[in-house]
Design an enzyme around this catalytic site. Structure first.
Site, PDB file in Angstrom:
ATOM      1  N   GLN A  31      -1.878   5.721   4.870  1.00  0.00           N
ATOM      2  CA  GLN A  31      -1.162   4.506   5.272  1.00  0.00           C
ATOM      3  C   GLN A  31       0.015   4.290   4.341  1.00  0.00           C
ATOM      4  O   GLN A  31       0.830   3.394   4.561  1.00  0.00           O
ATOM      5  CB  GLN A  31      -2.095   3.290   5.168  1.00  0.00           C
ATOM      6  CG  GLN A  31      -3.312   3.360   6.065  1.00  0.00           C
ATOM      7  CD  GLN A  31      -4.327   2.275   5.692  1.00  0.00           C
ATOM      8  OE1 GLN A  31      -4.234   1.141   6.130  1.00  0.00           O
ATOM      9  NE2 GLN A  31      -5.296   2.629   4.878  1.00  0.00           N
ATOM     10  N   ASN A  32       0.100   5.084   3.280  1.00  0.00           N
ATOM     11  CA  ASN A  32       1.138   4.855   2.279  1.00  0.00           C
ATOM     12  C   ASN A  32       2.498   5.363   2.762  1.00  0.00           C
ATOM     13  O   ASN A  32       2.585   6.381   3.436  1.00  0.00           O
ATOM     14  CB  ASN A  32       0.759   5.543   0.959  1.00  0.00           C
ATOM     15  CG  ASN A  32      -0.520   4.959   0.382  1.00  0.00           C
ATOM     16  OD1 ASN A  32      -0.947   3.880   0.800  1.00  0.00           O
ATOM     17  ND2 ASN A  32      -1.136   5.669  -0.554  1.00  0.00           N
TER      18      ASN A  32
ATOM     19  N   HIS B 192       2.002   4.827   8.687  1.00  0.00           N
ATOM     20  CA  HIS B 192       2.893   3.661   8.583  1.00  0.00           C
ATOM     21  C   HIS B 192       4.320   4.045   8.199  1.00  0.00           C
ATOM     22  O   HIS B 192       5.068   3.209   7.689  1.00  0.00           O
ATOM     23  CB  HIS B 192       2.308   2.637   7.587  1.00  0.00           C
ATOM     24  CG  HIS B 192       1.035   1.997   8.075  1.00  0.00           C
ATOM     25  ND1 HIS B 192       0.151   1.330   7.247  1.00  0.00           N
ATOM     26  CD2 HIS B 192       0.501   1.925   9.332  1.00  0.00           C
ATOM     27  CE1 HIS B 192      -0.879   0.874   7.979  1.00  0.00           C
ATOM     28  NE2 HIS B 192      -0.692   1.232   9.233  1.00  0.00           N
TER      29      HIS B 192
ATOM     30  N   CYS C 209      25.347   4.136  16.966  1.00  0.00           N
ATOM     31  CA  CYS C 209      25.494   2.965  17.854  1.00  0.00           C
ATOM     32  C   CYS C 209      25.937   1.718  17.115  1.00  0.00           C
ATOM     33  O   CYS C 209      26.040   0.653  17.718  1.00  0.00           O
ATOM     34  CB  CYS C 209      24.173   2.715  18.589  1.00  0.00           C
ATOM     35  SG  CYS C 209      22.941   1.877  17.564  1.00  0.00           S
TER      36      CYS C 209
HETATM   37  C1  BJW Z   1      -7.970   1.070  -5.747  1.00  0.00           C
HETATM   38  C2  BJW Z   1      -7.271   1.266  -6.914  1.00  0.00           C
HETATM   39  C3  BJW Z   1      -7.527   2.459  -7.592  1.00  0.00           C
HETATM   40  C4  BJW Z   1      -6.632  -0.607  -6.125  1.00  0.00           C
HETATM   41  N1  BJW Z   1      -8.404   3.327  -7.106  1.00  0.00           N
HETATM   42  N2  BJW Z   1      -8.846   1.936  -5.279  1.00  0.00           N
HETATM   43  C5  BJW Z   1      -6.157  -9.782  14.225  1.00  0.00           C
HETATM   44  C6  BJW Z   1      -7.230  -8.910  14.222  1.00  0.00           C
HETATM   45  C7  BJW Z   1      -7.034  -7.533  14.193  1.00  0.00           C
HETATM   46  C8  BJW Z   1      -5.767  -7.000  14.166  1.00  0.00           C
HETATM   47  C9  BJW Z   1      -4.705  -7.861  14.169  1.00  0.00           C
HETATM   48  C10 BJW Z   1      -4.896  -9.227  14.199  1.00  0.00           C
HETATM   49  N3  BJW Z   1      -3.676  -9.827  14.184  1.00  0.00           N
HETATM   50  C11 BJW Z   1      -2.741  -8.863  14.139  1.00  0.00           C
HETATM   51  C12 BJW Z   1      -3.348  -7.667  14.136  1.00  0.00           C
HETATM   52  C13 BJW Z   1      -2.700  -6.363  14.086  1.00  0.00           C
HETATM   53  C14 BJW Z   1      -2.194  -6.020  12.692  1.00  0.00           C
HETATM   54  C15 BJW Z   1      -3.332  -6.161  11.673  1.00  0.00           C
HETATM   55  O1  BJW Z   1      -4.137  -5.288  11.493  1.00  0.00           O
HETATM   56  N4  BJW Z   1      -3.365  -7.272  10.956  1.00  0.00           N
HETATM   57  C16 BJW Z   1      -4.451  -7.549  10.027  1.00  0.00           C
HETATM   58  C17 BJW Z   1      -3.896  -7.677   8.602  1.00  0.00           C
HETATM   59  C18 BJW Z   1      -5.185  -8.777  10.480  1.00  0.00           C
HETATM   60  N5  BJW Z   1      -1.771  -4.648  12.789  1.00  0.00           N
HETATM   61  C19 BJW Z   1      -0.576  -4.333  13.237  1.00  0.00           C
HETATM   62  O2  BJW Z   1       0.257  -5.176  13.537  1.00  0.00           O
HETATM   63  C20 BJW Z   1      -0.288  -2.860  13.397  1.00  0.00           C
HETATM   64  N6  BJW Z   1       0.224  -2.581  14.670  1.00  0.00           N
HETATM   65  C21 BJW Z   1      -0.519  -2.778  15.776  1.00  0.00           C
HETATM   66  O3  BJW Z   1      -1.675  -3.174  15.722  1.00  0.00           O
HETATM   67  O4  BJW Z   1       0.134  -2.484  16.935  1.00  0.00           O
HETATM   68  C22 BJW Z   1      -0.483  -2.889  18.162  1.00  0.00           C
HETATM   69  C23 BJW Z   1      -0.175  -4.361  18.349  1.00  0.00           C
HETATM   70  C24 BJW Z   1       1.098  -4.702  18.617  1.00  0.00           C
HETATM   71  C25 BJW Z   1       1.405  -6.058  18.797  1.00  0.00           C
HETATM   72  C26 BJW Z   1       0.430  -7.044  18.644  1.00  0.00           C
HETATM   73  C27 BJW Z   1      -0.863  -6.671  18.294  1.00  0.00           C
HETATM   74  C28 BJW Z   1      -1.161  -5.315  18.161  1.00  0.00           C
HETATM   75  C29 BJW Z   1       0.756  -2.419  12.383  1.00  0.00           C
HETATM   76  C30 BJW Z   1       0.284  -2.537  10.989  1.00  0.00           C
HETATM   77  C31 BJW Z   1       1.408  -2.187  10.034  1.00  0.00           C
HETATM   78  C32 BJW Z   1       1.026  -2.399   8.586  1.00  0.00           C
HETATM   79  N7  BJW Z   1       2.196  -2.305   7.787  1.00  0.00           N
HETATM   80  C33 BJW Z   1       2.070  -2.411   6.332  1.00  0.00           C
HETATM   81  C34 BJW Z   1       3.483  -2.487   5.727  1.00  0.00           C
HETATM   82  C35 BJW Z   1       4.166  -1.099   5.763  1.00  0.00           C
HETATM   83  C36 BJW Z   1       5.538  -1.150   5.186  1.00  0.00           C
HETATM   84  C37 BJW Z   1       5.555  -1.555   3.743  1.00  0.00           C
HETATM   85  O5  BJW Z   1       5.092  -0.774   2.889  1.00  0.00           O
HETATM   86  O6  BJW Z   1       6.031  -2.660   3.459  1.00  0.00           O
HETATM   87  O7  BJW Z   1       1.340  -1.292   5.837  1.00  0.00           O
HETATM   88  S1  BJW Z   1       1.103  -3.815   5.790  1.00  0.00           S
HETATM   89  C38 BJW Z   1       0.343  -2.967   4.437  1.00  0.00           C
HETATM   90  O8  BJW Z   1      -1.081  -2.897   4.704  1.00  0.00           O
HETATM   91  C39 BJW Z   1       0.875  -1.535   4.492  1.00  0.00           C
HETATM   92  C40 BJW Z   1      -0.373  -0.749   4.198  1.00  0.00           C
HETATM   93  O9  BJW Z   1      -0.245   0.594   4.638  1.00  0.00           O
HETATM   94  C41 BJW Z   1      -1.435  -1.521   4.918  1.00  0.00           C
HETATM   95  C42 BJW Z   1      -2.826  -1.264   4.416  1.00  0.00           C
HETATM   96  O10 BJW Z   1      -2.983  -1.728   3.112  1.00  0.00           O
HETATM   97  P1  BJW Z   1      -3.891  -0.928   2.067  1.00  0.00           P
HETATM   98  O11 BJW Z   1      -3.311   0.398   1.825  1.00  0.00           O
HETATM   99  O12 BJW Z   1      -5.289  -0.979   2.511  1.00  0.00           O
HETATM  100  O13 BJW Z   1      -3.648  -1.795   0.753  1.00  0.00           O
HETATM  101  P2  BJW Z   1      -4.441  -3.084   0.239  1.00  0.00           P
HETATM  102  O14 BJW Z   1      -3.616  -3.713  -0.814  1.00  0.00           O
HETATM  103  O15 BJW Z   1      -4.878  -3.941   1.354  1.00  0.00           O
HETATM  104  O16 BJW Z   1      -5.761  -2.481  -0.435  1.00  0.00           O
HETATM  105  C43 BJW Z   1      -5.682  -1.705  -1.606  1.00  0.00           C
HETATM  106  C44 BJW Z   1      -7.109  -1.282  -1.964  1.00  0.00           C
HETATM  107  O17 BJW Z   1      -7.049  -0.366  -3.049  1.00  0.00           O
HETATM  108  C45 BJW Z   1      -7.993  -2.448  -2.417  1.00  0.00           C
HETATM  109  O18 BJW Z   1      -9.217  -2.379  -1.714  1.00  0.00           O
HETATM  110  C46 BJW Z   1      -8.194  -2.200  -3.917  1.00  0.00           C
HETATM  111  O19 BJW Z   1      -9.485  -2.609  -4.365  1.00  0.00           O
HETATM  112  C47 BJW Z   1      -8.053  -0.705  -3.992  1.00  0.00           C
HETATM  113  N8  BJW Z   1      -7.597  -0.169  -5.272  1.00  0.00           N
HETATM  114  N9  BJW Z   1      -6.458   0.178  -7.168  1.00  0.00           N
HETATM  115  C48 BJW Z   1      -9.074   3.017  -5.959  1.00  0.00           C
HETATM  116  N10 BJW Z   1      -6.880   2.745  -8.772  1.00  0.00           N
HETATM  117 ZN    ZN Z   2      21.646   3.390  16.373  1.00  0.00          ZN
END
Ligand code: BJW
Ligand code: ZN
Length: 249
Positions: free
Chosen positions: A103-104, A121, A152
């Site tokens: 996801q990174n 992502h 564009c």
């Molecule tokens: C360690 C450590 C160490 C620390 N060793 N571990 C309601 C219910 C369900 C879904 C939805 C909802 N409302 C909306 C949604 C959909 C939404 C969603 O899931 N939202 C939830 C948050 C509720 N999803 C979307 O919108 C996605 N698209 C989609 O669903 O399309 C269909 C659709 C369209 C229209 C409407 C509805 C559906 C797209 C998701 C895009 C996410 N984008 C981001 C930003 C990317 C750009 C950027 O970098 O700025 O992606 S958000 C952010 O979260 C980023 C990450 O990839 C992603 C995941 O985060 P991650 O990697 O898990 O990080 P953390 O911080 O959460 O966790 C870190 C972990 O590491 C922790 O557990 C620590 O303990 C641990 N840790 N140090 C080991 N050393």
């Molecule tokens: Zn363009």
């Protein structure tokens, strides 16, 4: 810090033919990059995702969003892969089929040598036109903020997936196929809160894969996993790889 690697997991990994791994921001934490949802240190504890990580945010304040991502891009480019990235790369060479799903957006798996990482992502080092969707690696940063598309004249944005946007179709389907077909699945350094990525470990479990999670703390999916290895991935992963393949460099 005491690290315990369960003997059963060592045997399972040694035997595994198809391994799939999902990584999240925690894997890059030891490279100095902030995660998203950790209290105090996570990006979303200081910045509002609604104002920065959605198409609506870009529409209403493209300059703010561009500049925030320019800062994040510079952090990613200055960071270097850590021992966790390297251990995953070593693991990939030892199993017959290995799929790394991340996801990174920081590109650190690739810089550790991974050539086939599935980026769910996107990647913060690339840009995409907000209007015509063309993706490019290069852009001229000096003229306008954000720069304009050379085809564009639309505004350029980072090639990452924002909330409410679809994930790249090919990447998503390759990730689900790997989760459904693997015999061992790892979920590492992710809170498993963001959909659809968070479904991947559960999909692997549903298809009878052995499952293991590596994280500092328990997450939304921990109760569904066969193994939970508490601790930093930059320490756990090298210890695991060393225990499974002691002769590996
Ligand atoms: C360690 C450590 C160490 C620390 N060793 N571990 C309601 C219910 C369900 C879904 C939805 C909802 N409302 C909306 C949604 C959909 C939404 C969603 O899931 N939202 C939830 C948050 C509720 N999803 C979307 O919108 C996605 N698209 C989609 O669903 O399309 C269909 C659709 C369209 C229209 C409407 C509805 C559906 C797209 C998701 C895009 C996410 N984008 C981001 C930003 C990317 C750009 C950027 O970098 O700025 O992606 S958000 C952010 O979260 C980023 C990450 O990839 C992603 C995941 O985060 P991650 O990697 O898990 O990080 P953390 O911080 O959460 O966790 C870190 C972990 O590491 C922790 O557990 C620590 O303990 C641990 N840790 N140090 C080991 N050393
Ligand atoms: Zn363009």
């Amino acid at each position: 810090m005491e690290i315990t690697i369960p003997d059963k997991l060592v045997a399972d990994l040694r035997r595994a033919e198809k391994v799939a791994v999902l990584t999240g921001a925690g894997v890059s934490a030891e490279s100095g990059l902030p995660t998203f949802r950790e209290a105090q240190t996570g990006l979303w504890s200081k910045y509002d995702p609604h104002q920065l990580a959605s198409p609506g945010a870009f529409r209403s304040n493209p300059r703010l969003v561009w500049e925030w991502y320019a800062w994040r891009r510079s952090l990613a480019l200055e960071a270097t892969p850590n021992n966790g990235h390297v251990a995953l790369e070593n693991m990939s060479k030892m199993v017959s089929s290995f799929t790394l799903i991340t996801q990174n957006v920081d590109g650190l798996h690739q810089r550790a040598g991974s050539r086939h990482a599935i980026e769910l992502h996107g990647n913060i080092t690339r840009v995409k036109c907000f209007d015509c969707g063309r993706i490019s690696q290069q852009f001229n940063e000096s003229d306008f903020v954000p720069p304009h598309c050379e085809f564009c004249d639309g505004l350029l944005r980072p090639d990452v997936v924002w909330f409410g946007e679809s994930l790249p179709q090919k990447a998503l389907s390759a990730a689900f196929t790997a989760a459904q077909n693997c015999d061992l699945f790892f979920s590492i350094g992710t809170s498993a809160l963001v959909q659809p990525a968070a479904l991947l470990p559960l999909e692997a479990v549903r298809n009878r894969a052995i499952s293991a999670e590596i994280n500092l703390e328990k997450t939304a999916i921990s109760q569904n996993m066969d193994f939970f290895l508490p601790g930093p991935s930059g320490m756990i992963l090298p210890a695991l790889v060393k225990k499974v393949w002691p002769n590996l460099e």
